[in-house]
Design a protein around this motif. Structure first.
Motif, PDB file in Angstrom:
ATOM      1  N   THR A  45     -19.301  28.038  34.291  1.00 26.62           N
ATOM      2  CA  THR A  45     -19.188  29.002  33.378  1.00 26.62           C
ATOM      3  C   THR A  45     -17.690  29.558  33.757  1.00 26.62           C
ATOM      4  OG1 THR A  45     -20.304  30.552  34.894  1.00 26.62           O
ATOM      5  CG2 THR A  45     -21.273  29.846  32.855  1.00 26.62           C
ATOM      6  N   VAL A  46     -17.361  29.980  35.091  1.00 26.97           N
ATOM      7  CA  VAL A  46     -16.172  30.432  35.447  1.00 26.97           C
ATOM      8  C   VAL A  46     -14.988  29.625  34.967  1.00 26.97           C
ATOM      9  CG1 VAL A  46     -14.817  31.036  37.473  1.00 26.97           C
ATOM     10  CG2 VAL A  46     -17.061  31.417  37.187  1.00 26.97           C
ATOM     11  N   PRO A  47     -14.901  28.172  35.078  1.00 29.33           N
ATOM     12  CA  PRO A  47     -13.770  27.447  34.465  1.00 29.33           C
ATOM     13  C   PRO A  47     -13.716  27.377  32.992  1.00 29.33           C
ATOM     14  CG  PRO A  47     -14.858  25.972  36.250  1.00 29.33           C
ATOM     15  CD  PRO A  47     -15.679  27.276  36.021  1.00 29.33           C
ATOM     16  N   PHE A  48     -14.863  27.588  32.388  1.00 22.47           N
ATOM     17  CA  PHE A  48     -15.051  27.538  31.053  1.00 22.47           C
ATOM     18  C   PHE A  48     -14.492  28.690  30.398  1.00 22.47           C
ATOM     19  CE2 PHE A  48     -17.492  28.451  27.041  1.00 22.47           C
ATOM     20  CZ  PHE A  48     -17.049  27.429  26.173  1.00 22.47           C
ATOM     21  N   LEU A  49     -14.676  29.856  31.161  1.00 22.90           N
ATOM     22  CA  LEU A  49     -14.196  31.104  30.839  1.00 22.90           C
ATOM     23  C   LEU A  49     -12.587  31.169  30.907  1.00 22.90           C
ATOM     24  CD1 LEU A  49     -16.789  33.676  32.208  1.00 22.90           C
ATOM     25  CD2 LEU A  49     -16.469  33.097  29.815  1.00 22.90           C
ATOM     26  N   ALA A  50     -12.252  30.493  31.897  1.00 23.60           N
ATOM     27  CA  ALA A  50     -10.813  30.342  31.938  1.00 23.60           C
ATOM     28  C   ALA A  50     -10.051  29.549  30.909  1.00 23.60           C
ATOM     29  CB  ALA A  50     -10.506  29.454  33.218  1.00 23.60           C
ATOM     30  N   PHE A  74      -3.243  16.902  38.610  1.00 25.74           N
ATOM     31  CA  PHE A  74      -4.716  16.878  39.262  1.00 25.74           C
ATOM     32  C   PHE A  74      -5.746  16.673  38.257  1.00 25.74           C
ATOM     33  CE2 PHE A  74      -2.806  19.576  42.523  1.00 25.74           C
ATOM     34  CZ  PHE A  74      -3.420  19.498  43.711  1.00 25.74           C
ATOM     35  N   TYR A  75      -5.591  16.781  36.974  1.00 24.53           N
ATOM     36  CA  TYR A  75      -6.670  16.404  36.090  1.00 24.53           C
ATOM     37  C   TYR A  75      -6.675  14.851  36.142  1.00 24.53           C
ATOM     38  CZ  TYR A  75      -8.626  15.473  31.363  1.00 24.53           C
ATOM     39  OH  TYR A  75      -9.652  14.990  30.337  1.00 24.53           O
ATOM     40  N   PHE A  76      -5.570  14.154  35.864  1.00 25.43           N
ATOM     41  CA  PHE A  76      -5.683  12.687  36.141  1.00 25.43           C
ATOM     42  C   PHE A  76      -6.005  11.907  37.399  1.00 25.43           C
ATOM     43  CE2 PHE A  76      -3.373  13.237  31.884  1.00 25.43           C
ATOM     44  CZ  PHE A  76      -4.071  12.543  31.392  1.00 25.43           C
ATOM     45  N   LEU A 224      -8.988  26.144  37.555  1.00 23.80           N
ATOM     46  CA  LEU A 224      -9.885  26.500  36.576  1.00 23.80           C
ATOM     47  C   LEU A 224      -9.974  25.734  35.230  1.00 23.80           C
ATOM     48  CD1 LEU A 224     -10.182  30.249  37.331  1.00 23.80           C
ATOM     49  CD2 LEU A 224     -11.557  28.544  38.297  1.00 23.80           C
ATOM     50  N   VAL A 225      -8.640  25.938  34.648  1.00 26.17           N
ATOM     51  CA  VAL A 225      -8.756  25.397  33.326  1.00 26.17           C
ATOM     52  C   VAL A 225      -8.542  23.847  33.248  1.00 26.17           C
ATOM     53  CG1 VAL A 225      -6.886  25.263  31.238  1.00 26.17           C
ATOM     54  CG2 VAL A 225      -7.051  27.566  32.291  1.00 26.17           C
ATOM     55  N   ARG A 226      -8.126  23.146  34.202  1.00 29.70           N
ATOM     56  CA  ARG A 226      -8.058  21.877  34.584  1.00 29.70           C
ATOM     57  C   ARG A 226      -9.515  21.406  34.531  1.00 29.70           C
ATOM     58  NH1 ARG A 226      -9.494  19.586  39.638  1.00 29.70           N
ATOM     59  NH2 ARG A 226      -8.281  21.241  40.584  1.00 29.70           N
ATOM     60  N   VAL A 227     -10.301  22.008  35.585  1.00 34.23           N
ATOM     61  CA  VAL A 227     -11.730  21.519  35.807  1.00 34.23           C
ATOM     62  C   VAL A 227     -12.409  21.799  34.447  1.00 34.23           C
ATOM     63  CG1 VAL A 227     -13.848  22.217  36.815  1.00 34.23           C
ATOM     64  CG2 VAL A 227     -11.762  21.944  38.166  1.00 34.23           C
TER      65      VAL A 227
END
Length: 341
Positions: A45-50, A74-76, A224-227
């Motif tokens: 939930t926390v990364p999704f809210l971000a 970090f995404y890739f 957060l956004v990346r995860v």
């Protein structure tokens, strides 16, 4: 490394005593505890809210090149850790790897924050054993084929299944990983690698800008956004790619190719060929099908770090290709009625 979990014990077989089994590959054992459920909820939930907050923030003030670079890198790293490591290597044995690469892939996949290695692999092997049929941990056809049932099933396949307290038996579906001391250690260190994954962008952002503001901004975008983005792209393979998409190859389930997810999923959304030939190191085998994971495996092979790679052979691809008489309708007949719950 085996490509499948092996024979499933029957009622006549006895389950080994607890003291005969090697240590669990996760700290929580075979069953989710209440603390783990809460931690999982926070990780989702926390990364999704971000991710939701990122839209107005990017629109109003933009995103710095540093934050964008941290998010992308970090995404890739995490994405290829999942696709090359957790999926094609540890789950299906699409290639063999030398020990340093093996450990690096286990750590990179753990940094995607999608759960411990052993649990991830056990779930995915069970998924392939029962794909889109009874016993599949995350089929979108679980509740039936009506529109309301499919909507409920898509939610279950995308993320609902992860909150099920009953877990896939690790010693049954991933015994090879549990017996490997390196992999068992990395899997049990999931909290450590999650901390590294979330903390590294903030540390880098703070050092580069030499400010707390830079660290916070880097944590927001690079962590957060990346995860959150990586989570929902990965989960879309379970949900969207089993509910729609083209099926040029014969498979016993409803896996389909979804082209618009190919880049962000690092080639995983060429999902129909994967289910038709699970141990193949390349999923996007037709012209124009981008598969960055296959490219990374090729680089590892050229460097001498990976070997015995199971590259697709044209004769095998042609043999698995659908003819006009074996399109999606035939596959649906095979799975129809198997998902009522």
């Amino acid at each position: 490394m085996p490509a499948s979990p092996g024979p499933v014990p029957t009622s006549r077989q006895t389950t080994p005593a607890a003291d005969e089994l090697p240590p669990s590959g996760t700290l929580g054992g075979e069953r989710r505890r209440s603390v783990e459920q809460i931690a999982l909820l926070l990780f989702i939930t926390v990364p999704f809210l971000a991710l939701i907050a990122a839209v107005p923030l990017a629109w109003g003030r933009g995103v710095s090149l540093l934050d964008l670079a941290l998010l992308t890198v970090f995404y890739f790293i995490g994405c290829h850790g999942i696709t090359v490591g957790f999926h094609r290597y540890f789950t299906h044995g699409a290639f063999k790897a030398k020990r340093p690469l093996k450990i690096a892939l286990a750590i990179a996949g753990s940094m995607a924050v999608e759960g411990p290695l052993v649990r991830w692999v056990a779930d995915h092997r069970k998924h392939h054993k029962h794909s889109d049929a009874e016993g599949d941990p995350h089929s979108p056809w679980r509740y039936g084929e009506t529109v309301p049932a499919l909507m409920k099933g898509l939610w279950w396949a995308h993320m609902g299944w992860m909150f099920d307290t009953e877990q896939t038996p690790q010693h049954r579906y991933a015994p090879d990983l549990i017996k490997d001391r390196d992999l068992r250690r990395v899997s049990r260190q999931f909290v450590l690698w999650t901390t590294v994954s979330l903390g590294a962008p903030a540390v880098i952002g703070g050092l580069v800008t030499w400010s707390w503001q830079g660290a916070v901004s880097a944590f927001f975008w690079g962590s957060l956004v990346r995860v959150a983005l990586l989570h929902h792209v990965t989960w879309s393979i379970n949900s969207i790619c089993h509910a729609t998409g083209r099926q040029p190859f014969r498979s016993r389930d409803r896996s389909g190719n979804v082209w618009w997810l190919a880049v962000l999923s690092c080639g995983e959304s060429w999902h129909n060929l994967h289910h038709a030939d699970p141990t193949c190191a390349r999923h996007g085998v037709d012209r124009g099908q981008l598969d960055s994971s296959a490219r990374v495996i090729r680089w590892f092979e050229k460097a001498g770090w990976a070997y015995d790679v199971r590259w697709p052979k044209q004769s095998r691809i042609d043999a698995k290709r659908n003819t006009p008489d074996t399109k999606r309708g035939e596959n649906r007949k095979e799975t129809s009625g198997a998902h009522a719950a």
